[in-house]
Design a protein around this motif. Sequence first.
Motif, PDB file in Angstrom:
ATOM      1  N   ALA A  59      86.787  96.602  73.768  1.00 39.47           N
ATOM      2  CA  ALA A  59      86.642  96.411  72.325  1.00 39.47           C
ATOM      3  C   ALA A  59      85.175  96.513  71.911  1.00 39.47           C
ATOM      4  O   ALA A  59      84.843  97.097  70.869  1.00 39.47           O
ATOM      5  N   LEU A  60      84.295  95.955  72.736  1.00 43.26           N
ATOM      6  CA  LEU A  60      82.863  96.009  72.427  1.00 43.26           C
ATOM      7  C   LEU A  60      82.354  97.455  72.450  1.00 43.26           C
ATOM      8  O   LEU A  60      81.600  97.874  71.569  1.00 43.26           O
ATOM      9  N   GLU A  61      82.799  98.208  73.451  1.00 37.57           N
ATOM     10  CA  GLU A  61      82.385  99.603  73.531  1.00 37.57           C
ATOM     11  C   GLU A  61      82.872 100.385  72.319  1.00 37.57           C
ATOM     12  O   GLU A  61      82.139 101.206  71.759  1.00 37.57           O
ATOM     13  N   GLN A  62      84.094 100.128  71.906  1.00 39.88           N
ATOM     14  CA  GLN A  62      84.630 100.808  70.736  1.00 39.88           C
ATOM     15  C   GLN A  62      83.877 100.391  69.479  1.00 39.88           C
ATOM     16  O   GLN A  62      83.549 101.224  68.623  1.00 39.88           O
ATOM     17  N   ASN A  63      83.602  99.085  69.372  1.00 37.53           N
ATOM     18  CA  ASN A  63      82.873  98.594  68.198  1.00 37.53           C
ATOM     19  C   ASN A  63      81.457  99.175  68.126  1.00 37.53           C
ATOM     20  O   ASN A  63      80.965  99.508  67.036  1.00 37.53           O
ATOM     21  N   ARG A  64      80.815  99.292  69.286  1.00 35.92           N
ATOM     22  CA  ARG A  64      79.466  99.861  69.295  1.00 35.92           C
ATOM     23  C   ARG A  64      79.498 101.332  68.887  1.00 35.92           C
ATOM     24  O   ARG A  64      78.593 101.812  68.197  1.00 35.92           O
ATOM     25  N   ALA A  65      80.544 102.039  69.317  1.00 35.33           N
ATOM     26  CA  ALA A  65      80.673 103.442  68.918  1.00 35.33           C
ATOM     27  C   ALA A  65      80.880 103.555  67.415  1.00 35.33           C
ATOM     28  O   ALA A  65      80.458 104.535  66.787  1.00 35.33           O
TER      29      ALA A  65
ATOM     30  N   GLY B 222      76.225  89.900  74.496  1.00 36.89           N
ATOM     31  CA  GLY B 222      75.793  89.332  75.763  1.00 36.89           C
ATOM     32  C   GLY B 222      76.389  87.976  76.027  1.00 36.89           C
ATOM     33  O   GLY B 222      76.896  87.693  77.112  1.00 36.89           O
ATOM     34  N   GLY B 223      76.361  87.112  75.023  1.00 38.82           N
ATOM     35  CA  GLY B 223      76.883  85.757  75.185  1.00 38.82           C
ATOM     36  C   GLY B 223      78.377  85.744  75.424  1.00 38.82           C
ATOM     37  O   GLY B 223      78.887  84.993  76.277  1.00 38.82           O
ATOM     38  N   LEU B 224      79.121  86.580  74.672  1.00 45.82           N
ATOM     39  CA  LEU B 224      80.578  86.623  74.824  1.00 45.82           C
ATOM     40  C   LEU B 224      80.971  87.133  76.199  1.00 45.82           C
ATOM     41  O   LEU B 224      81.810  86.525  76.884  1.00 45.82           O
ATOM     42  N   LEU B 225      80.377  88.235  76.612  1.00 42.11           N
ATOM     43  CA  LEU B 225      80.726  88.795  77.914  1.00 42.11           C
ATOM     44  C   LEU B 225      80.338  87.861  79.043  1.00 42.11           C
ATOM     45  O   LEU B 225      81.060  87.735  80.044  1.00 42.11           O
ATOM     46  N   GLN B 226      79.198  87.208  78.897  1.00 40.77           N
ATOM     47  CA  GLN B 226      78.765  86.258  79.922  1.00 40.77           C
ATOM     48  C   GLN B 226      79.771  85.116  80.039  1.00 40.77           C
ATOM     49  O   GLN B 226      80.111  84.687  81.153  1.00 40.77           O
ATOM     50  N   LYS B 227      80.270  84.656  78.904  1.00 38.69           N
ATOM     51  CA  LYS B 227      81.262  83.572  78.910  1.00 38.69           C
ATOM     52  C   LYS B 227      82.561  84.022  79.595  1.00 38.69           C
ATOM     53  O   LYS B 227      83.114  83.310  80.447  1.00 38.69           O
ATOM     54  N   LEU B 228      83.045  85.214  79.225  1.00 41.37           N
ATOM     55  CA  LEU B 228      84.295  85.717  79.799  1.00 41.37           C
ATOM     56  C   LEU B 228      84.141  86.022  81.286  1.00 41.37           C
ATOM     57  O   LEU B 228      85.068  85.796  82.072  1.00 41.37           O
ATOM     58  N   GLN B 229      82.974  86.531  81.682  1.00 41.67           N
ATOM     59  CA  GLN B 229      82.730  86.787  83.098  1.00 41.67           C
ATOM     60  C   GLN B 229      82.726  85.493  83.895  1.00 41.67           C
ATOM     61  O   GLN B 229      83.265  85.430  85.007  1.00 41.67           O
ATOM     62  N   ALA B 230      82.125  84.465  83.320  1.00 42.44           N
ATOM     63  CA  ALA B 230      82.091  83.165  84.005  1.00 42.44           C
ATOM     64  C   ALA B 230      83.502  82.612  84.165  1.00 42.44           C
ATOM     65  O   ALA B 230      83.853  82.059  85.225  1.00 42.44           O
ATOM     66  N   GLU B 231      84.320  82.760  83.127  1.00 41.59           N
ATOM     67  CA  GLU B 231      85.711  82.281  83.202  1.00 41.59           C
ATOM     68  C   GLU B 231      86.494  83.066  84.250  1.00 41.59           C
ATOM     69  O   GLU B 231      87.281  82.498  85.013  1.00 41.59           O
ATOM     70  N   ARG B 232      86.277  84.399  84.273  1.00 40.73           N
ATOM     71  CA  ARG B 232      86.953  85.231  85.270  1.00 40.73           C
ATOM     72  C   ARG B 232      86.543  84.854  86.688  1.00 40.73           C
ATOM     73  O   ARG B 232      87.381  84.704  87.585  1.00 40.73           O
ATOM     74  N   ASP B 233      85.243  84.685  86.889  1.00 42.52           N
ATOM     75  CA  ASP B 233      84.731  84.358  88.219  1.00 42.52           C
ATOM     76  C   ASP B 233      85.242  82.996  88.689  1.00 42.52           C
ATOM     77  O   ASP B 233      85.572  82.822  89.870  1.00 42.52           O
TER      78      ASP B 233
END
Length: 565
Positions: free
Chosen positions: A188-194, A348-359
Motif C-alpha cells: 500500500a505504501l509503494e502504491q501510495n508513493r507512486a 518509517g514509523g508504521l513499517l517499523q511497528k509492523l516489522q517489530a510485531e511480525r518479528d
Amino acid sequence: MLASVTIRDIVLIDKVEVSFETGLCALTGETGAGKSILLDALGLALGMRANASLVRTGGNGKNDTARASVAASFDLPTDHAVFALLADHDIMAPDPGELLILRRNLDKDGRGRAFINDQPVSVTLLRQAGESLVEIEGQFASHGLMDQATHRNSLDGFANLKDASHEVSVLYEKWKEAELSLTEAIAALEQNRADEDYLRHSLAELAELDPKSGEETELAETRALLMNGERLVSAMASAEKSLSNGDGVEDRLTAAQRILTHEVKAAAGRLDAVMDALAIASDAVADAEALLHRVMVDAEPDPAKLEFCEERLFAIRAMARKHNIAVEDLPTLRVNLEQKLAQIDDAGGLLQKLQAERDQAFANYKSNAQDLSQKRKKAATKLDNAVALELPPLKLEKATFTTRIDTVDEKDWGPNGIDRIHFEVSTNPGAPSGPLARIASGGELARFLLALKVVLHRSNAIPTLIFDEVDSGIGGAVAAAVGERLAKLAETVQVLAITHSPQVASCASRHLQIAKSENKGVVTTNVSQLSEDDRQEEIARMLAGTHITDEARAAAASLMSREGT
C-alpha cells in the motif's frame, strides 16, 4: 462404538443385520465365505470409495437389484468429536441415548447418496465422520496408521502434546497474520508513493471545496425554492392575506375564547375541551403565519443567491464524478486521502511497528515450535521402546520400529510445527528402515499395526478398531499373543477382528460366523452370532479343517477354557 450394521443387496449379501457390543468380536468363516464383503459393505457406509460391482446380482448373473444400501449405527458419548464436525455442517446430533446412523445407497450404475441421521450429506462429509468413528488396520487399509499424515497426531496423543501442538498452531496463525499485515502495508505504501502527487493534488482540491455531509440535499432544495421563488411568494402572500383579511382567523378565535370564558363555570366542565381546542387552534394559526413569513423571506427572488447555490451544487457533483463516487462520500474520501498521505509521511514509523510485531510473532512461534519438537523427540524414544516390547511376542523379535522426526526447512514450517514425523520399520537386522507399507509384508504389517495400537490405545479417540487378518502368516504361540493383545486393546476400545486363527478367535468375548449358502442356484452370504457350543464347533473347524474330529473339539474347548471365555 459400532452398534449395528444393516446390509442390503451387497454382492452375495441379500439382507443382513449384525449387532455389535463392546469388547473383542471375532469374525470368522471359510475362505471365500464373504468376510471381505462385510468389510467392503461397512466401508461403503463409512464413506469409502464406491463401486457398482458391489451391487448384488441375481442368479442368472444379471444385475437385477435396483439399489444396494448399508447403514451403520453408533452409540456414542455426547462429547464425541464427530458431533462438532456435524454441527459445522448444520447436521443435528441425535438426542441423548439415541444412535448416530451413517447410511449409503448405491445404484447399479455406480451412483449413490449419503445420509447422516437421514439428512442428505456429501460423501466427503460421510467419509470424514466415518474416519472419526472407525479405523481399519490391516494390509489393505488406506487410512489409520497406514496414512503417514496420522503419525504426528498419534505421537502427540501418546505424549499428551495436543495442547502444546494447538498453541503452536495458534502462534503460527498470528505470525502469518502479522506477516500479511506487513506485506500489505508495504504494498500500500509503494502504491501510495507512486500516486503521491495525485493524492496531494486531490486532497488540496477537496480541502478547497470542503464538501459537507448532507450538503447536496440542502443545496438542491434551496435551488428548487429559489428557482420557483416568484410563484411561491405570490401563493404564500395570498395565503397570508387569507389568514389576516377582515378580523383575521386569529382575532376570531380570540373573540370566541373571550365569549366562552364567561360561561365556563356555568357549563360545569362541558366547555373545557372546547376551550383547549380553541387555544390549540389559535397557537397553530400563529405558528403557521410565522412559518409562512419565514419561507416567504427565504423564497424571495435573489439571483445572486441562486447563482451561488447552483455553482456550489454543480461543483460538488463534478468533484464526485471525477472520483466516481457519490456526493455523500466526498467527506469520507477526504479523510482517506489524509490517512494515505499521513502513512506516507510516517512510513518509517508504521513499517517499523509492523516489522517489530511480525518479528515478535515469529519469535514466539519459533520458540514454542522448537520446544514442541524437543518434547516430540523425547516422546518418540519412549514410543519406540514401548513398541519394541510388543514386537517379540508377535514373532517380530528381529524387527525394529522407529519414529523418525526430521526438522524441515523454514519455508516449510507450518501450523503443526517444524517437524516431519513418520513411523518406519526394519524387519531384519542391518536392513534399512522405511515406511510401514513399503517394508513390511502383509502379515508383518498387521502385527506392527497391532503393536502400535496396543501402545497408542489410550490416546486413541476413535471408538472402534477393525483388524483385517492381523494373524496372517502366524500360528501357535504367536497367534495366541496376537489374541491376547487384541483382548487387552478391547478393554478400552471396541475391537473387531477378521481372523483365520483359532487362537485369536478363542480370545474374543463375541463370535460372529460368516458363511455362504445356496438356494435354487442363488448363493448368499449370511452372518450369525454363535452360541458357546457353536463357537466351540467353529474353533474346532478352524483347527481341523473340513473334517472336524473329537480331538479338534477338545482342543477348541481347551483354547476357550484357557482364555476364560
